[in-house]
Design an enzyme around this catalytic site. Structure first.
Site, PDB file in Angstrom:
ATOM      1  CB  SER A  66      -0.754   0.124   1.110  1.00  0.00           C
ATOM      2  OG  SER A  66      -1.396   1.273   1.501  1.00  0.00           O
ATOM      3  CE1 TYR A  76      -4.437  -1.984   5.106  1.00  0.00           C
ATOM      4  CE2 TYR A  76      -3.269   0.079   4.458  1.00  0.00           C
ATOM      5  CZ  TYR A  76      -3.954  -1.006   3.960  1.00  0.00           C
ATOM      6  OH  TYR A  76      -4.052  -1.303   2.792  1.00  0.00           O
TER       7      TYR A  76
HETATM    8  P1  NAP Z   1     -11.357  -6.016   0.020  1.00  0.00           P
HETATM    9  O1  NAP Z   1     -12.291  -5.943  -1.261  1.00  0.00           O
HETATM   10  O2  NAP Z   1     -11.895  -5.916   1.281  1.00  0.00           O
HETATM   11  O3  NAP Z   1     -10.459  -7.552  -0.205  1.00  0.00           O
HETATM   12  C1  NAP Z   1      -9.686  -8.122   0.924  1.00  0.00           C
HETATM   13  C2  NAP Z   1      -9.775  -9.657   0.498  1.00  0.00           C
HETATM   14  O4  NAP Z   1      -8.919 -10.133   1.683  1.00  0.00           O
HETATM   15  C3  NAP Z   1     -11.093 -10.320   0.792  1.00  0.00           C
HETATM   16  O5  NAP Z   1     -11.261 -11.353  -0.358  1.00  0.00           O
HETATM   17  C4  NAP Z   1     -11.019 -10.797   2.310  1.00  0.00           C
HETATM   18  O6  NAP Z   1     -11.950 -11.908   2.202  1.00  0.00           O
HETATM   19  C5  NAP Z   1      -9.635 -11.420   2.123  1.00  0.00           C
HETATM   20  N1  NAP Z   1      -9.158 -11.620   3.433  1.00  0.00           N
HETATM   21  C6  NAP Z   1      -9.276 -10.733   4.710  1.00  0.00           C
HETATM   22  N2  NAP Z   1      -8.716 -11.755   5.716  1.00  0.00           N
HETATM   23  C7  NAP Z   1      -8.470 -12.824   5.269  1.00  0.00           C
HETATM   24  C8  NAP Z   1      -7.784 -13.989   5.460  1.00  0.00           C
HETATM   25  N3  NAP Z   1      -7.566 -14.050   7.158  1.00  0.00           N
HETATM   26  N4  NAP Z   1      -7.547 -14.855   4.968  1.00  0.00           N
HETATM   27  C9  NAP Z   1      -7.503 -14.960   3.632  1.00  0.00           C
HETATM   28  N5  NAP Z   1      -8.374 -13.997   2.979  1.00  0.00           N
HETATM   29  C10 NAP Z   1      -8.543 -12.808   3.743  1.00  0.00           C
HETATM   30  O7  NAP Z   1     -10.246  -5.210  -0.216  1.00  0.00           O
HETATM   31  P2  NAP Z   1      -9.108  -4.584  -1.295  1.00  0.00           P
HETATM   32  O8  NAP Z   1      -9.109  -3.331  -1.440  1.00  0.00           O
HETATM   33  O9  NAP Z   1      -9.362  -5.520  -2.617  1.00  0.00           O
HETATM   34  O10 NAP Z   1      -7.823  -5.235  -0.614  1.00  0.00           O
HETATM   35  C11 NAP Z   1      -6.751  -6.036  -1.066  1.00  0.00           C
HETATM   36  C12 NAP Z   1      -5.529  -5.910  -0.754  1.00  0.00           C
HETATM   37  O11 NAP Z   1      -5.032  -4.510  -1.107  1.00  0.00           O
HETATM   38  C13 NAP Z   1      -5.217  -5.584   0.843  1.00  0.00           C
HETATM   39  O12 NAP Z   1      -4.006  -6.338   1.154  1.00  0.00           O
HETATM   40  C14 NAP Z   1      -5.255  -4.094   0.700  1.00  0.00           C
HETATM   41  O13 NAP Z   1      -4.475  -3.634   1.989  1.00  0.00           O
HETATM   42  C15 NAP Z   1      -4.302  -3.593  -0.202  1.00  0.00           C
HETATM   43  N6  NAP Z   1      -4.718  -2.183  -0.716  1.00  0.00           N
HETATM   44  C16 NAP Z   1      -5.872  -1.911  -0.919  1.00  0.00           C
HETATM   45  C17 NAP Z   1      -6.355  -0.444  -1.261  1.00  0.00           C
HETATM   46  C18 NAP Z   1      -7.506   0.204  -1.834  1.00  0.00           C
HETATM   47  O14 NAP Z   1      -7.423   1.423  -1.927  1.00  0.00           O
HETATM   48  N7  NAP Z   1      -8.620  -0.632  -1.903  1.00  0.00           N
HETATM   49  C19 NAP Z   1      -5.145   0.443  -1.166  1.00  0.00           C
HETATM   50  C20 NAP Z   1      -3.802  -0.255  -0.650  1.00  0.00           C
HETATM   51  C21 NAP Z   1      -3.584  -1.419  -0.500  1.00  0.00           C
HETATM   52  P3  NAP Z   1     -13.219 -11.731   2.848  1.00  0.00           P
HETATM   53  O15 NAP Z   1     -14.105 -10.807   1.875  1.00  0.00           O
HETATM   54  O16 NAP Z   1     -13.931 -12.992   2.786  1.00  0.00           O
HETATM   55  O17 NAP Z   1     -13.128 -11.143   4.290  1.00  0.00           O
END
Ligand code: NAP
Length: 279
Positions: A164, A177
């Site tokens: 991130s 985080y």
């Molecule tokens: P998201 O839509 O909430 O997806 C997160 C995913 O992680 C979901 O599939 C969730 O599954 C899964 N997860 C959570 N806990 C878990 C566990 N213990 N074991 C296996 N899977 C697990 O969010 P996203 O934005 O796509 O995030 C994905 C990654 O990108 C994360 O690492 C986040 O920090 C990073 N990121 C996102 C952003 C942004 O702006 N969106 C920015 C920077 C970094 P469930 O839905 O079943 O809980």
């Protein structure tokens, strides 16, 4: 976001990753979902890891399978050692091996420092950092066992850590985080240094603000989006496919000489936009 909203077909070269086997953690939602589909479009077979949302995972599997490659969903909590070990054993049994790990699963449990419970701190570190460590360790064992297969890839394996912008931008109210992502940066670089001689490439993608469920409140209303855009010189909130494309490129031999790098996919968020008119 629904599966059908994903990236326009044709952007990703269809044979870029042909014959490779990829595991994407947290692939039933957001960035992980788009990445799993993107890898499928590039010709990889994909394991779609999820922890709770089986139905969404199955939809992702269906979409990937419709591209003419193999996909399967696998339930595992990445913060649990036994479940990660079992997932990797299963993947090697069912898919033959693993070539690409996208350690994407992550979550937020926000609170100010005085309000933050130990459980909130621990949960975020367990999933965002320890989860990536466990997946990287198990994938590495298989990469080393199998070695380089030149007709598949120049590397013995590729690990892409989902970091991130908060690996370098402090984030008040989110100490768990930001600390987890700061940890991902040093874990990624250390593993890259340790594993490069074994022809394993470890890199990271660091998204800025991407439209997914994790940060819905930051873009859901016009006011929130306007505030958010103040932080993004490029003038738009990112889509999960923006990140997926970066992962596909990093996983491919096109970027074979890229080792230990972080690719920021942030519309310029890390360019200190406040200094565009001040400072
Ligand atoms: P998201 O839509 O909430 O997806 C997160 C995913 O992680 C979901 O599939 C969730 O599954 C899964 N997860 C959570 N806990 C878990 C566990 N213990 N074991 C296996 N899977 C697990 O969010 P996203 O934005 O796509 O995030 C994905 C990654 O990108 C994360 O690492 C986040 O920090 C990073 N990121 C996102 C952003 C942004 O702006 N969106 C920015 C920077 C970094 P469930 O839905 O079943 O809980």
């Amino acid at each position: 976001m629904s599966v059908t909203e994903s990236a326009p077909k044709g952007v990703i070269p269809a044979h870029l990753l042909r014959g490779q086997k990829a595991l994407v953690t947290g692939a039933n939602s957001g960035i992980g979902m788009a990445t799993a589909i993107g890898l499928g479009r590039a010709g990889a077979d994909v394991v779609v890891n999820y922890v709770a949302g089986r139905e969404d995972a199955e939809k992702v599997v269906e979409e990937i399978t419709s591209l003419g490659v193999r996909a399967a969903a696998y339930e595992a909590d990445v913060s649990q050692e036994d479940q990660v070990v079992a997932m990797m054993d299963w993947m090697v049994r069912e898919f033959g091996t693993i070539d690409i790990l996208v350690a994407n699963a992550g979550l937020q449990r926000d609170a100010t420092i005085m309000e933050m419970t130990l459980a909130q701190w621990q949960k975020v570190l367990d999933v965002n950092l320890t989860g990536q460590f466990l997946c990287a360790r198990e994938a590495t064992k298989e990469f080393v066992r199998r070695g380089v297969v030149p007709e598949v890839s120049r590397a013995a394996g590729k690990i892409i850590c989902m970091s991130s912008v908060h690996q370098i931008i402090p984030w008040s109210g989110h100490v768990n985080y930001a600390s987890s992502k700061g940890g991902v940066l040093m874990m990624m670089q250390t593993l890259a240094q340790e594993l490069a001689p074994k022809k394993i490439r470890v890199n990271a993608v660091a998204p800025g603000a991407i439209r997914t469920p994790i940060n819905r409140s930051a873009w859901e209303t016009p006011e929130a989006e306007r505030d958010l855009l103040q932080l993004i010189p490029y003038g738009r909130v990112g889509d999960p496919e923006d990140v997926a494309h970066a992962v596909v490129a990093l996983a491919s031999d096109l970027l074979d000489y890229v080792v230990g790098a972080t690719l920021y996919v942030d519309g310029g968020m890390t360019l200190f936009p406040g200094f565009a008119t001040g400072g």
